[in-house]
Design an enzyme around this catalytic site. Structure first.
Site, PDB file in Angstrom:
ATOM      1  N   HIS A  86      -7.176 -12.170  -1.191  1.00  0.00           N
ATOM      2  CA  HIS A  86      -7.314 -11.840  -2.546  1.00  0.00           C
ATOM      3  C   HIS A  86      -8.633 -13.192  -2.852  1.00  0.00           C
ATOM      4  CE1 HIS A  86      -3.055  -9.714  -2.363  1.00  0.00           C
ATOM      5  NE2 HIS A  86      -3.666 -10.567  -1.267  1.00  0.00           N
ATOM      6  N   SER A 106       0.911  -1.264  -0.286  1.00  0.00           N
ATOM      7  CA  SER A 106       0.122  -0.492  -0.286  1.00  0.00           C
ATOM      8  C   SER A 106       0.845   1.413  -0.205  1.00  0.00           C
ATOM      9  CB  SER A 106      -0.894  -0.280   1.058  1.00  0.00           C
ATOM     10  OG  SER A 106      -0.379  -0.442   1.956  1.00  0.00           O
ATOM     11  N   CYS A 133      -6.581  -6.389  -0.314  1.00  0.00           N
ATOM     12  CA  CYS A 133      -5.442  -6.051   0.591  1.00  0.00           C
ATOM     13  C   CYS A 133      -5.435  -5.396   0.285  1.00  0.00           C
ATOM     14  CB  CYS A 133      -4.729  -7.631   0.510  1.00  0.00           C
ATOM     15  SG  CYS A 133      -3.577  -7.634   1.287  1.00  0.00           S
ATOM     16  N   GLU A 183      -8.322 -13.029  -6.268  1.00  0.00           N
ATOM     17  CA  GLU A 183      -7.655 -13.388  -7.774  1.00  0.00           C
ATOM     18  C   GLU A 183      -6.889 -14.637  -7.335  1.00  0.00           C
ATOM     19  OE1 GLU A 183      -7.058 -10.995  -5.920  1.00  0.00           O
ATOM     20  OE2 GLU A 183      -5.605 -10.416  -5.755  1.00  0.00           O
TER      21      GLU A 183
HETATM   22  N1  GLN Z   1       0.917  -5.761   3.704  1.00  0.00           N
HETATM   23  C1  GLN Z   1       0.683  -5.456   2.309  1.00  0.00           C
HETATM   24  C2  GLN Z   1       0.544  -3.748   2.801  1.00  0.00           C
HETATM   25  O1  GLN Z   1       0.230  -3.136   4.316  1.00  0.00           O
HETATM   26  C3  GLN Z   1      -0.325  -5.826   2.176  1.00  0.00           C
HETATM   27  C4  GLN Z   1      -0.494  -7.053   1.147  1.00  0.00           C
HETATM   28  C5  GLN Z   1      -0.994  -7.368  -0.026  1.00  0.00           C
HETATM   29  O2  GLN Z   1      -1.229  -6.750  -0.410  1.00  0.00           O
HETATM   30  N2  GLN Z   1      -1.203  -8.786   0.028  1.00  0.00           N
HETATM   31  O3  GLN Z   1       0.465  -2.785   1.856  1.00  0.00           O
END
Ligand code: GLN
Length: 219
Positions: free
Chosen positions: A173, A52, A82, A175
């Site tokens: 996820h 992110s 996520c 996908e």
């Molecule tokens: N750990 C990631 C984050 O905090 C997110 C992980 C993911 O998108 N699978 O951005």
């Protein structure tokens, strides 16, 4: 008002191809969003999983973030998976919120390290009949939601999927699993009819082969 009859996948970083592949399996030819003008015709945008902090940086560097908020205000719906769900959150534990479009409070990396990632099977009655596979990769937990947010899936002490009229957030996820159920659900939420759709054969060359098959209840 823009025509908004296409589905897009933000194509800057993360699990882009897998979302594109799932949409194609539903007979949808998605727009790969690399620049702000790629948002122009979108009824719905998928923010993929990834990282992110990296995604928000790229959204800002390429000038997409403000246009994304404008398109959202103009009726474009957004599904964050996520890291994408983290970007959508109004509140991120111990961090500044990013796009802040959905009234959820989220905690990043809430299951631990990358090796604590896991697969499980659950029922999400509003989205699919029967159990579906879920893959959690260094996932966040949604800790609480606002009054306009509907919880679609709660497991133990956290919320794993939630929606408002215009946003969908999943901390896992879809996908990366053979199921097309969440993609079909989102496309239909965007007002686009889905006529195709046979679940994809699991790709054992992908990330899933490394994941432990376990239930969050047994962790
Ligand atoms: N750990 C990631 C984050 O905090 C997110 C992980 C993911 O998108 N699978 O951005």
């Amino acid at each position: 008002m823009a025509k908004r009859d296409k589905i897009g996948v933000l194509d800057l970083q993360g699990g882009v191809h897998e979302h594109v592949y799932h949409l194609q399996a539903l007979g949808i030819n998605p727009v790969r969003v690399k620049e702000a003008h790629d948002l122009d015709d979108l009824a719905g945008l998928i923010l993929p999983g990834g990282e992110s902090t990296c995604l928000i940086r790229l959204l800002n560097i390429f000038g997409i973030a403000p246009k994304l908020k404008e398109a959202y205000a103009d009726g474009m719906k957004i599904w964050g998976t996520c890291a994408g769900a983290i970007l959508l959150s109004k509140e991120i534990e111990n961090e500044q919120a990013q796009l802040g479009l959905m009234d959820i409070a989220i905690s990043r990396n809430a299951f631990g390290f990358q090796v604590d990632s896991f697969n499980t099977k659950v029922e999400v009655p509003k989205v699919a009949k029967g159990e579906i596979d879920l893959t959690f990769i260094r996932a966040p937990k949604i800790k609480s939601v606002g009054s306009d947010v509907e919880v679609l899936l709660k497991i133990d002490d956290y919320i794993a999927a939630a929606e408002t009229e215009n946003c969908l957030a999943t901390v896992f996820h879809p996908e990366l699993t053979p199921s097309l159920a969440f993609h079909k659900y989102f496309v239909e939420k965007c007002g686009i009819a889905v006529t195709n759709g046979v679940n994809i054969m699991p790709d054992r060359t992908g990330w899933m082969k490394y994941a432990r098959i376990t239930s969050p209840n047994t962790k």
